[in-house]
Design a protein around this motif. Structure first.
Motif, PDB file in Angstrom:
ATOM      1  N   ARG A   1      13.391   1.481   5.635  1.00 19.43           N
ATOM      2  CA  ARG A   1      14.118   0.887   4.235  1.00 19.43           C
ATOM      3  C   ARG A   1      15.544   1.432   4.432  1.00 19.43           C
ATOM      4  N   PRO A   2      16.496   0.850   3.655  1.00 22.34           N
ATOM      5  CA  PRO A   2      17.808   1.349   3.705  1.00 22.34           C
ATOM      6  C   PRO A   2      17.984   2.536   3.290  1.00 22.34           C
ATOM      7  N   ALA A   3      19.143   3.475   3.576  1.00 17.27           N
ATOM      8  CA  ALA A   3      19.256   4.998   3.440  1.00 17.27           C
ATOM      9  C   ALA A   3      19.110   4.973   1.761  1.00 17.27           C
ATOM     10  N   ALA A   4      19.752   4.353   0.777  1.00 18.90           N
ATOM     11  CA  ALA A   4      19.901   4.643  -0.320  1.00 18.90           C
ATOM     12  C   ALA A   4      18.676   4.497  -1.090  1.00 18.90           C
ATOM     13  N   GLU A   5      17.558   3.960  -0.394  1.00 17.18           N
ATOM     14  CA  GLU A   5      16.150   3.883  -1.038  1.00 17.18           C
ATOM     15  C   GLU A   5      15.619   5.188  -1.174  1.00 17.18           C
ATOM     16  N   ALA A   6      16.052   6.333  -0.561  1.00 14.48           N
ATOM     17  CA  ALA A   6      15.531   7.529  -0.494  1.00 14.48           C
ATOM     18  C   ALA A   6      15.585   8.068  -2.024  1.00 14.48           C
ATOM     19  N   ALA A   7      16.486   7.573  -2.814  1.00 17.36           N
ATOM     20  CA  ALA A   7      16.480   7.958  -4.185  1.00 17.36           C
ATOM     21  C   ALA A   7      16.223   6.680  -5.262  1.00 17.36           C
ATOM     22  N   ARG A   8      16.093   5.453  -4.503  1.00 23.73           N
ATOM     23  CA  ARG A   8      15.530   4.588  -5.705  1.00 23.73           C
ATOM     24  C   ARG A   8      14.196   4.257  -6.107  1.00 23.73           C
TER      25      ARG A   8
ATOM     26  N   ARG B   1      12.576  12.587  -9.967  1.00 25.60           N
ATOM     27  CA  ARG B   1      11.951  13.905  -9.891  1.00 25.60           C
ATOM     28  C   ARG B   1      11.319  13.947  -8.604  1.00 25.60           C
ATOM     29  N   ILE B   2      11.601  14.667  -7.748  1.00 25.88           N
ATOM     30  CA  ILE B   2      11.064  15.051  -6.370  1.00 25.88           C
ATOM     31  C   ILE B   2      10.155  16.263  -6.595  1.00 25.88           C
ATOM     32  N   PRO B   3       8.986  16.358  -6.665  1.00 32.45           N
ATOM     33  CA  PRO B   3       8.240  17.671  -6.669  1.00 32.45           C
ATOM     34  C   PRO B   3       8.422  18.314  -5.146  1.00 32.45           C
TER      35      PRO B   3
ATOM     36  N   ALA C   1      17.001   1.506 -13.892  1.00 36.81           N
ATOM     37  CA  ALA C   1      15.920   0.599 -13.742  1.00 36.81           C
ATOM     38  C   ALA C   1      14.871   0.536 -12.706  1.00 36.81           C
ATOM     39  N   ALA C   2      15.667   0.648 -11.358  1.00 36.82           N
ATOM     40  CA  ALA C   2      14.939   0.769 -10.289  1.00 36.82           C
ATOM     41  C   ALA C   2      14.329   2.305 -10.130  1.00 36.82           C
ATOM     42  N   LEU C   3      14.983   3.375 -10.533  1.00 34.89           N
ATOM     43  CA  LEU C   3      14.362   4.723 -10.551  1.00 34.89           C
ATOM     44  C   LEU C   3      13.079   4.707 -11.367  1.00 34.89           C
ATOM     45  N   ALA C   4      13.072   4.120 -12.294  1.00 33.58           N
ATOM     46  CA  ALA C   4      12.004   4.206 -13.168  1.00 33.58           C
ATOM     47  C   ALA C   4      10.660   3.508 -12.647  1.00 33.58           C
ATOM     48  N   GLU C   5      10.783   2.884 -11.675  1.00 36.49           N
ATOM     49  CA  GLU C   5       9.753   2.052 -10.941  1.00 36.49           C
ATOM     50  C   GLU C   5       9.148   3.002  -9.919  1.00 36.49           C
ATOM     51  N   ARG C   6       9.736   4.066  -9.323  1.00 36.03           N
ATOM     52  CA  ARG C   6       9.526   4.891  -8.252  1.00 36.03           C
ATOM     53  C   ARG C   6       8.803   5.713  -8.488  1.00 36.03           C
TER      54      ARG C   6
ATOM     55  N   GLU D   1       6.159   9.326  -7.209  1.00 29.94           N
ATOM     56  CA  GLU D   1       6.435  10.625  -6.280  1.00 29.94           C
ATOM     57  C   GLU D   1       6.080  10.332  -4.835  1.00 29.94           C
ATOM     58  N   ALA D   2       5.063   9.378  -4.526  1.00 26.57           N
ATOM     59  CA  ALA D   2       4.719   8.841  -3.262  1.00 26.57           C
ATOM     60  C   ALA D   2       5.939   8.300  -2.612  1.00 26.57           C
ATOM     61  N   ASP D   3       6.448   7.559  -3.552  1.00 25.68           N
ATOM     62  CA  ASP D   3       7.634   6.403  -2.921  1.00 25.68           C
ATOM     63  C   ASP D   3       8.847   7.333  -2.488  1.00 25.68           C
ATOM     64  N   PHE D   4       9.075   8.510  -3.278  1.00 29.29           N
ATOM     65  CA  PHE D   4      10.245   9.396  -2.879  1.00 29.29           C
ATOM     66  C   PHE D   4       9.831  10.039  -1.497  1.00 29.29           C
ATOM     67  N   TYR D   5       8.652  10.411  -1.355  1.00 31.24           N
ATOM     68  CA  TYR D   5       8.255  11.272  -0.037  1.00 31.24           C
ATOM     69  C   TYR D   5       8.307  10.076   1.065  1.00 31.24           C
ATOM     70  N   ARG D   6       7.940   9.042   1.028  1.00 32.03           N
ATOM     71  CA  ARG D   6       7.856   8.034   1.956  1.00 32.03           C
ATOM     72  C   ARG D   6       9.314   7.803   2.400  1.00 32.03           C
TER      73      ARG D   6
END
Length: 413
Positions: free
Chosen positions: A406-413, A89-91, A372-377, A379-384
């Motif tokens: 960070r690698p591109a897919a990190e935008a959602a990880r 979830r990205i507010p 499992a990776a998504l569960a650790e992210r 809101e600030a991680d997604f924005y960054r």
């Protein structure tokens, strides 16, 4: 300015072509848009526009019209297709979002944003629009200008030419043939319905939802201030070469036989009669040759993973216009500078979209690891991770670094 008595020719009347026409005309250059269709009009489905695109709208003077017409989702969410559990979830409506990105993330009917740009072009002095003009050949005469020849034999003279004619660009092939676009093996089905026809539990959901499944995903969100329900379903083509509608529909239904009931209700509304094969291309150079340049999907077609296809085309438009304005009439230098400033940013979108595409469609153990990776992210991680896109510059300096390495897919990880 050399050839100033001749217009800049723009091949293609889509969002990128109209944005370029408007930006160049506002910089004082005459412009002639050549559109191959009978009328300048888009395919009528929804698109998403990130906050980076509002920098372009501000430059073009259309921000008030866009803000009045668009919808403002509260979040981007990614539910699991089987359980319905929200994996990401990205507010988009929080104070933290507003402080960081300054402009909204919006959804809008493609025809609406197209009409806003078209109306602005019609009001702007110095822009001529011609339809039924399919360009089949281009001659670059250097300082004497360029000549575009259309299928009916008409010749159009210009001081330079911009190819904004999409993923199947004829102008790209004239600059340097590189074969057909890359077939991803996926197809998209697009549907827009009255909100009253949408599943009852989704009618008041003000979010962009991307349901992530093994080998497919489904996106839906409200449009036209909640009056419409926009759905895009993307599948790894379940029946390549199959033209029998009944057989194809049976194959698609087999894919989502065990999905969450809420998603099954969405998919039951889909129009499966028309499917769009999804393609992209590898990043390439050059985007220009002499007084001819490429823009938008003609230069850097991308998958939809970042929802930045229209955004990159509009960023291209103001960057190209800036370089032309500052070149003193040297179009070859202007186009070379434009390509250098835009290439890496657009290539990151192209290659990152491929990476994120696999991330969305992960299967088996890879899917479990992704969740499992998504569960650790946070809101600030997604924005960054999204900062390099949403706070990005339409005209970055060549070789400049971005805020996130960070690698591109990190935008959602």
């Amino acid at each position: 300015m050399n050839g100033h008595d001749k217009p800049v020719l723009i091949v293609g009347g889509g969002l990128g072509g109209l944005g370029t026409a408007l930006a160049l005309a506002q910089a004082g250059l005459p412009v002639h848009v050549l559109e191959q269709a009978r009328e300048i009009s888009p395919i009528g489905y929804g698109i998403q526009l990130g906050p980076n695109v509002f920098k372009v709208f501000d430059r073009l003077g259309v921000t008030p019209a866009v803000r009045a017409a668009c919808d403002y989702p509260a979040a981007l969410v990614m539910p699991d297709v089987t359980t319905g559990e929200v994996l990401m979830r990205i507010p988009l409506a929080t104070e933290a979002y507003r402080q960081r990105f300054k402009a909204p993330y919006v959804v809008i009917h493609r025809s609406t944003i197209h009409d806003i740009l078209l109306d602005a072009c019609r009001r702007q002095p110095g822009i001529r629009l011609t339809v039924n003009a399919a360009v089949v050949d281009v001659h670059d005469g250097g300082p004497s200008g360029v000549r575009a020849v259309t299928a009916d034999g008409v010749q159009h003279e210009g001081c330079a030419l911009v190819g904004a004619d999409g993923v199947k660009s004829r102008i790209r092939n004239l600059i340097g043939p590189d074969g057909p676009a890359r077939d991803t093996g996926y197809v998209a089905h697009r549907t827009i319905l009255p909100m009253a026809a949408a599943p009852r539990d989704l009618r008041h959901l003000d979010e962009v939802a991307l349901w992530s499944g093994p080998g497919y995903h489904v996106v839906h969100y409200p449009l036209q201030h909640g009056e419409l329900f926009n759905v895009v379903a993307v599948f790894r083509n379940p029946a390549p070469g199959v033209d029998d509608p009944a057989r194809y529909e049976a194959q698609v239904k087999a894919i989502y036989a065990n999905v969450h009931p809420a998603l099954k209700n969405v998919l039951a509304l889909m129009d499966l009669e028309k499917r769009w094969p999804l393609t992209d291309r590898d990043p390439f150079r050059p985007w220009h040759r002499g007084r001819v340049a490429l823009l938008g999907d003609a230069a850097h077609p991308t998958l939809q993973s970042y929802a930045q296809g229209a955004g990159m085309a509009l960023e291209d438009a103001v960057c190209l216009a800036d370089q032309v304005r500052d070149s003193g009439g040297d179009f070859e230098r202007a186009f070379a500078d434009y390509a250098r400033r835009r290439l890496v940013r657009c290539a990151r979108i192209q290659l990152g979209s491929r990476e994120l595409w696999e991330f969305y469609h992960a299967e088996g153990i890879a899917r479990e690891a992704r969740d499992a990776a998504l569960a650790e992210r946070t809101e600030a991680d997604f924005y960054r991770c999204l900062d390099w896109i949403w706070n990005g510059d339409a005209s970055p300096q060549p070789g400049s670094t971005t805020r996130s390495s960070r690698p591109a897919a990190e935008a959602a990880r």
